[in-house]
Scaffold this motif. Structure first.
Motif, PDB file in Angstrom:
ATOM      1  N   TYR A  96       0.852  -1.188   0.000  1.00  0.00           N
ATOM      2  CA  TYR A  96       0.000   0.000   0.000  1.00  0.00           C
ATOM      3  C   TYR A  96       0.887   1.235   0.000  1.00  0.00           C
ATOM      4  CZ  TYR A  96      -4.718  -1.807   1.115  1.00  0.00           C
ATOM      5  OH  TYR A  96      -5.957  -2.396   1.065  1.00  0.00           O
TER       6      TYR A  96
ATOM      7  N   LYS B 276      -5.152   6.486   0.844  1.00  0.00           N
ATOM      8  CA  LYS B 276      -4.391   5.262   0.634  1.00  0.00           C
ATOM      9  C   LYS B 276      -4.684   4.713  -0.750  1.00  0.00           C
ATOM     10  CE  LYS B 276      -7.974   2.495   2.855  1.00  0.00           C
ATOM     11  NZ  LYS B 276      -8.338   1.657   4.019  1.00  0.00           N
TER      12      LYS B 276
ATOM     13  N   LYS C 183      -3.959   1.033  -3.094  1.00  0.00           N
ATOM     14  CA  LYS C 183      -3.472  -0.343  -3.104  1.00  0.00           C
ATOM     15  C   LYS C 183      -2.268  -0.454  -4.017  1.00  0.00           C
ATOM     16  CE  LYS C 183      -7.948  -2.475  -2.166  1.00  0.00           C
ATOM     17  NZ  LYS C 183      -9.002  -3.399  -2.676  1.00  0.00           N
TER      18      LYS C 183
ATOM     19  N   PRO D 245      -2.165  -6.156  -1.986  1.00  0.00           N
ATOM     20  CA  PRO D 245      -2.828  -5.647  -0.787  1.00  0.00           C
ATOM     21  C   PRO D 245      -3.636  -6.690  -0.002  1.00  0.00           C
ATOM     22  CG  PRO D 245      -4.104  -5.121  -2.726  1.00  0.00           C
ATOM     23  CD  PRO D 245      -2.854  -5.813  -3.214  1.00  0.00           C
TER      24      PRO D 245
ATOM     25  N   SER E   7      -4.231  -4.137   5.589  1.00  0.00           N
ATOM     26  CA  SER E   7      -4.876  -2.835   5.521  1.00  0.00           C
ATOM     27  C   SER E   7      -3.889  -1.814   6.077  1.00  0.00           C
ATOM     28  CB  SER E   7      -6.195  -2.814   6.304  1.00  0.00           C
ATOM     29  OG  SER E   7      -5.956  -3.070   7.677  1.00  0.00           O
TER      30      SER E   7
END
Lengths: 112, 113
Positions: free
Chosen positions: B47, B55, B57, B61, B65
């Protein structure tokens, strides 16, 4: 997917010799950077070359960039045992230019 | 000197645990990144974040998280750790822009047992 691919995967040379590593990439880039990683540590930035530059020098490092071939090379002259490390090329592949994408790296071993 | 600090150098966690990897930078960088590094695979982007609460990806990913509540801190969260997440995790930061270098932390070697 990885943008850069370094070649060779591993390189062993004697102190005093030159070391050449190559990097190929797939899409248009804004710039290309080379990083060094000592075993088990984080990466350290070595040199950045812009897409409109063809060659750049920094101390014993020489970097070339050929955008027509989508390739770059890193030359380390007069290698020392302390140059033993992994070397990675990195490109900013996405449009925002904010995420660096790295290759798999070349492991350089310099013996004295 | 720019400093990127990762909270742990080595970490051992059990399968199924929720794991937090913390990264702090002191240079007011807009961009922050999380990569994982595995032998033969190089660095793969998990990320990245270009601003607080933003944010994006990366390439891998799944199972992760992130959280960026403050500009200087970027956290990587393994929701339910699995053995295939055993790896070296590297945090980096940079100024926003197209010609800027990234500064890396020392890495966190995570082992999930």
């Amino acid at each position: 997917s990885q943008q850069g691919e370094e070649d060779p995967q591993a390189l062993s040379i004697q102190e005093g010799e030159n070391a050449t590593m190559n990097c190929s990439y797939k899409t248009s880039i804004n710039n290309l950077q080379w990083y060094r990683q000592n075993s088990g540590r984080g990466l350290v930035h070595l040199i950045l070359i812009r897409s409109n530059e063809r060659e750049k020098h920094s101390g014993r490092l020489r970097v070339t960039l050929d955008t027509s071939k989508k390739s770059s090379s890193l030359l380390i002259t007069a290698s020392r045992a302390a140059d033993t490390a992994s070397y990675f090329c990195a490109t900013d592949a996405n449009q925002a230019g904010t995420a660096l994408i790295f290759g798999k790296g070349t492991t350089l071993s310099v013996s004295s | 000197d720019v400093k990127v600090t990762q909270s742990s150098r080595y970490l051992v966690k059990r399968t199924g645990e929720k794991v937090f990897l913390e990264c702090v930078q002191d240079m007011d960088h807009e961009n922050m990144f999380w990569y994982r590094q595995d032998p033969g695979l190089g660095l793969r982007l998990i990320y990245f974040s270009y601003d607080v609460k933003m944010k994006e990806k990366g390439d891998i990913p799944e199972g992760y998280s992130v959280s960026r509540e403050k500009k200087e801190r970027f956290s990587l969260i393994l929701e339910s750790a699995s053995t295939n997440q055993t790896s070296m995790y590297l945090c980096a930061s940079s100024y926003r822009g197209i010609r800027t270098e990234a500064f890396f932390g020392q890495g966190t070697r995570l082992t999930v047992v």
